[in-house]
Motif scaffolding. Sequence first.
Motif, mmCIF file in Angstrom:
data_model
loop_
_atom_site.group_PDB
_atom_site.id
_atom_site.type_symbol
_atom_site.label_atom_id
_atom_site.label_comp_id
_atom_site.label_asym_id
_atom_site.label_seq_id
_atom_site.Cartn_x
_atom_site.Cartn_y
_atom_site.Cartn_z
ATOM 1 N N VAL A 139 -42.996 -8.485 -11.549
ATOM 2 C CA VAL A 139 -42.131 -8.591 -12.881
ATOM 3 C C VAL A 139 -43.127 -9.025 -13.884
ATOM 4 O O VAL A 139 -43.218 -8.452 -14.960
ATOM 5 C CB VAL A 139 -41.165 -9.700 -12.531
ATOM 6 N N CYS A 140 -43.779 -10.380 -13.639
ATOM 7 C CA CYS A 140 -44.317 -10.652 -14.941
ATOM 8 C C CYS A 140 -46.115 -10.410 -14.797
ATOM 9 O O CYS A 140 -46.712 -10.629 -15.560
ATOM 10 C CB CYS A 140 -44.382 -12.260 -14.832
ATOM 11 N N LYS A 141 -46.505 -9.577 -13.761
ATOM 12 C CA LYS A 141 -47.869 -9.244 -13.478
ATOM 13 C C LYS A 141 -48.733 -10.519 -13.393
ATOM 14 O O LYS A 141 -49.851 -10.289 -13.493
ATOM 15 C CB LYS A 141 -48.081 -8.285 -14.586
ATOM 16 N N GLN A 142 -48.462 -11.661 -13.122
ATOM 17 C CA GLN A 142 -49.086 -12.833 -12.960
ATOM 18 C C GLN A 142 -49.968 -12.726 -11.613
ATOM 19 O O GLN A 142 -49.158 -12.300 -10.538
ATOM 20 C CB GLN A 142 -48.308 -14.128 -12.875
ATOM 21 N N LYS A 143 -51.293 -12.626 -11.656
ATOM 22 C CA LYS A 143 -51.805 -12.595 -10.289
ATOM 23 C C LYS A 143 -51.755 -13.827 -9.441
ATOM 24 O O LYS A 143 -51.912 -15.064 -9.858
ATOM 25 C CB LYS A 143 -53.274 -12.397 -10.545
ATOM 26 N N TYR A 144 -51.359 -13.597 -8.152
ATOM 27 C CA TYR A 144 -51.015 -14.734 -7.189
ATOM 28 C C TYR A 144 -52.509 -15.334 -6.812
ATOM 29 O O TYR A 144 -53.587 -14.546 -6.708
ATOM 30 C CB TYR A 144 -50.702 -14.325 -5.843
ATOM 31 N N GLU A 145 -52.665 -16.669 -6.855
ATOM 32 C CA GLU A 145 -53.917 -17.313 -6.569
ATOM 33 C C GLU A 145 -54.041 -17.462 -4.810
ATOM 34 O O GLU A 145 -53.392 -18.320 -4.390
ATOM 35 C CB GLU A 145 -54.254 -18.718 -7.147
ATOM 36 N N VAL A 146 -54.834 -16.581 -4.212
ATOM 37 C CA VAL A 146 -54.827 -16.438 -2.690
ATOM 38 C C VAL A 146 -56.431 -16.837 -2.559
ATOM 39 O O VAL A 146 -57.197 -16.516 -3.063
ATOM 40 C CB VAL A 146 -54.112 -15.473 -2.234
ATOM 41 N N GLN A 147 -56.415 -17.102 -1.079
ATOM 42 C CA GLN A 147 -57.755 -17.126 -0.310
ATOM 43 C C GLN A 147 -57.609 -16.364 0.835
ATOM 44 O O GLN A 147 -56.323 -16.595 1.598
ATOM 45 C CB GLN A 147 -58.380 -18.494 -0.278
ATOM 46 N N THR A 148 -58.553 -15.719 1.361
ATOM 47 C CA THR A 148 -58.532 -15.150 2.884
ATOM 48 C C THR A 148 -58.966 -16.314 3.723
ATOM 49 O O THR A 148 -60.394 -16.566 3.672
ATOM 50 C CB THR A 148 -59.112 -13.896 2.907
ATOM 51 N N GLU A 149 -58.537 -16.435 4.939
ATOM 52 C CA GLU A 149 -59.014 -17.399 5.954
ATOM 53 C C GLU A 149 -59.389 -16.560 7.165
ATOM 54 O O GLU A 149 -58.507 -15.693 7.578
ATOM 55 C CB GLU A 149 -58.097 -18.577 6.195
ATOM 56 N N PHE A 150 -60.559 -16.289 7.669
ATOM 57 C CA PHE A 150 -61.048 -15.619 8.612
ATOM 58 C C PHE A 150 -62.169 -16.050 9.469
ATOM 59 O O PHE A 150 -63.023 -16.442 8.892
ATOM 60 C CB PHE A 150 -61.315 -14.108 7.967
ATOM 61 N N THR A 151 -62.005 -16.074 10.533
ATOM 62 C CA THR A 151 -62.888 -16.546 11.572
ATOM 63 C C THR A 151 -63.466 -15.259 12.580
ATOM 64 O O THR A 151 -62.644 -14.834 13.383
ATOM 65 C CB THR A 151 -62.599 -17.715 12.704
#
Length: 230
Positions: A28-40
Amino acid sequence: SGILCRECLVKELQLTHGRADSRLQCTVCKQKYEVQTEFTFNCSKDCASLCGSFLIHCGLKEEQYLLDSVGGRVGFFLVILGINTWIFSTSLLFAFPPNGCPIELYYMVSIFDFAVGVSTIWFILKCRYLSPLFLSMMYFVRFVYLLLGWTTNLCNIYVYHDHDADHISILSYFLLFSFTAAMIMMVCWIVDFRAQYTKYRKEHGKLILAKNDIKIEIDNIVQNNEADSF
């Protein structure tokens, strides 16, 4: 502003992850989500998955259909074989005495080598990691071979082309260009391998939203998105 429930947030992420740029943002607002990828990385689990089915080892980055046909595979193999034959042949050139060959002949070979090398670098920039990895090794072996030949007289290179003949400029060129080409191609294969591995981590890790620490399996997002496309 409203608050999304967990189920709606998952669907939101599925929609944005399935796009071409894979940007995770609000529809809707095109605001980018602040995310991180956790991977082992699990060697027993991920080695076969990464190397066997996920990584694209050969071919071109933007035209993968090139290797879908027998003619494309043969053509690609012949190009790599021709480049390796040239590298090997120019290396053997210094293992033999000039035997009266004019220095102009060596300058001509140097010009051809430069043309082949620049064309190879241009071609390698478009290839997957395995081709630049192999060719970088070939150029580095030529560099080490000529360096040892010039400094320790390996294969009589010093005697033939420095002591008995004035080929210092020719040797200097081949040393410098071999090392430069090897480093450029090494960077190429590392960049492509890292990009593919980063994509693997993203699709097989856990997505962590920074605000409320909601963890979502990226692998599930990819599977659900593929199922919705049929």
